[in-house]
Enzyme design. Structure first.
Site, short mmCIF file in Angstrom:
data_model
loop_
_atom_site.label_atom_id
_atom_site.label_comp_id
_atom_site.label_asym_id
_atom_site.label_seq_id
_atom_site.Cartn_x
_atom_site.Cartn_y
_atom_site.Cartn_z
N HIS A 78 31.94 25.67 39.18
CA HIS A 78 31.77 26.67 38.12
C HIS A 78 33.01 26.70 37.24
O HIS A 78 34.13 26.83 37.73
CB HIS A 78 31.52 28.06 38.72
N TYR A 208 29.53 39.53 38.19
CA TYR A 208 30.13 40.71 38.83
C TYR A 208 29.79 41.91 37.95
O TYR A 208 30.17 41.94 36.77
CB TYR A 208 31.64 40.57 38.92
N PRO A 300 35.88 40.93 49.97
CA PRO A 300 35.38 39.67 49.42
C PRO A 300 35.28 39.63 47.90
O PRO A 300 34.98 38.58 47.34
CB PRO A 300 33.99 39.55 50.06
N LYS A 304 38.94 35.47 48.28
CA LYS A 304 40.21 34.90 48.72
C LYS A 304 40.28 34.58 50.21
O LYS A 304 41.23 33.92 50.65
CB LYS A 304 41.35 35.89 48.39
N TYR A 392 42.00 33.87 40.07
CA TYR A 392 40.68 33.54 40.60
C TYR A 392 40.59 32.08 41.05
O TYR A 392 40.04 31.78 42.10
CB TYR A 392 39.61 33.84 39.56
#
Length: 397
Positions: A78, A208, A300, A304, A392
């Protein structure tokens, strides 16, 4: 009584999760022998389905170690993620913001399947289904790991160094007296209800979403199987969440931008997990070292967990190589401080993502407005997006 076995190895590892397996492979590449002991059976380890999002550097490491063939075929790379709040949805172009870095969706249990098969093919020793595991003599130059095989036969590993990569409830951290451990903990007042469903792909990347009812996350496992989450009370009974209620909540929380619709399907797995942040800063005692979930847990939201475990053992493997090859223990002495710098940054990022995207019933209207301002700032600031993207995809070493 069964006769006790005695085995000699350089590094004894308790735990056949990401930390233990990556460490064993890294040590093998350096010509250092290790043995892994694990309380679960191989089938249980490989059959525990968990989501997995691999940071850019972890995928590069797997390729470099010759462990990335199946990931390259079946993983989903992604270049960005989508964030949503209210009726606003915006794309975070990870690759553009980080100089070409991206993340790969490849479930954790699939990573473990690959690593276990490769370790055994290399002649590595993994003892599955053991019991009564305990660390002994960790402050001497010959620490030991005692355990029993599935048939009850007692065994013992005599080692140069031992590693507790055995999760939050394993014996590794407990081998360090509680009074001497520096621990930090944050339990969140909400949890995640997660599902796996046979459903078509709804969106090309993760979404998200912060909704007035709570958080939601849309992700994927394969083009035909989707993984989704909604914020819930961690004490709730999963029986209170029939499939129809779950899909209704997902539709409400995710379908707020434009005329986009969520594709649903048959749910074949669901469960509720609590969210917490935890750090044990005492990652060494004598010749015992902690790594992975034995030393830290992250919610979560920041993706990580696995990545942080691999980061621990990348540092630790280099330090063990220096100690065993050259007698230089300076890397081992520095291991806790070196690992903790990255751990606390990951804890900060995971906490930030969690508090920004979840609805806390205890937060004041002022705090709610602050969270919305955080998202609005992120949507409109390239610099803010770059900071999130850098975290990220994985911070540099």
């Amino acid at each position: 009584m069964s006769q006790r076995n005695f085995t000699r190895t350089q590094v004894g590892i308790v735990g056949c999760g990401p930390a233990g397996l990556f460490l064993a492979h890294l040590l093998h590449r350096a010509g250092i022998e290790s043995v892994i002991v694990e309380s679960r059976t191989r089938e249980a380890v490989e059959g525990t389905i968990r989501a997995g999002l691999l940071e850019h550097w972890v995928t590069e490491l797997m390729r470099d170690m010759g462990l990335g063939d199946r990931m390259a075929r079946e993983g989903h790379a992604h270049d960005g993620i989508t964030l949503q709040y209210g009726a606003t949805r915006f794309h975070l172009p990870l690759d553009e913001l980080t100089g070409g870095k991206r993340v790969t969706l490849y479930p954790q249990h699939e990573v473990l399947i690959d690593l276990i098969a490769a370790r055994l093919a290399d002649g590595g020793r993994i003892h599955f289904g053991v019991s009564d595991t305990a660390f002994h003599d960790i402050e001497t130059d010959r620490p030991r790991i005692a355990f029993r095989h599935p048939d009850g036969t007692p065994d013992e590993l005599s080692c140069d160094y031992v590693v507790g990569a055995d999760g939050f409830h394993g014996p590794g951290r407990r081998a360090i007296p509680a009074a001497e451990r520096r621990e930090y903990d944050r339990t969140y007042p909400f949890g995640w209800l997660g599902i796996l469903a046979h459903a078509p792909l709804s969106w090309h990347e993760l979404i998200y979403a912060r909704h007035e009812e709570g958080f939601a996350l849309l992700t994927t496992r394969t083009p035909e199987i989707q993984r989704l989450y909604i914020q819930c009370d961690p004490r709730d009974d999963i029986a209170n969440w029939p499939d129809e209620r779950i899909w209704a909540a997902l539709h409400r929380r995710l379908e707020t931008a434009g005329d986009w619709k969520l594709a649903d399907g048959r749910i074949f797995q669901k469960g509720i997990i609590p969210l917490r942040s935890f750090v044990c800063e005492t990652m060494r005692r004598g010749r015992l070292f902690l790594a992975g979930d034995a030393a830290h847990i992250v919610p979560p939201t920041g993706a990580k967990g696995l990545n942080l475990a691999v980061a621990d053992v990348l540092v630790l493997s280099r330090a063990l190589e220096a100690a065993l090859r050259r007698g230089d223990e300076s890397g081992l002495d520095a291991y806790p401080a070196t690992a903790l710098r990255r751990i606390w940054k990951a804890e900060r990022f995971s906490w930030m993502m969690t508090t920004m995207l979840h609805v806390d019933a205890a937060e004041t209207p002022f705090e709610h407005r602050i969270r919305m301002a955080d998202l609005d700032f992120l949507a409109g600031s390239r610099n803010a997006q770059a900071a999130v993207a850098e975290n990220y995809v994985g911070l540099p070493f």
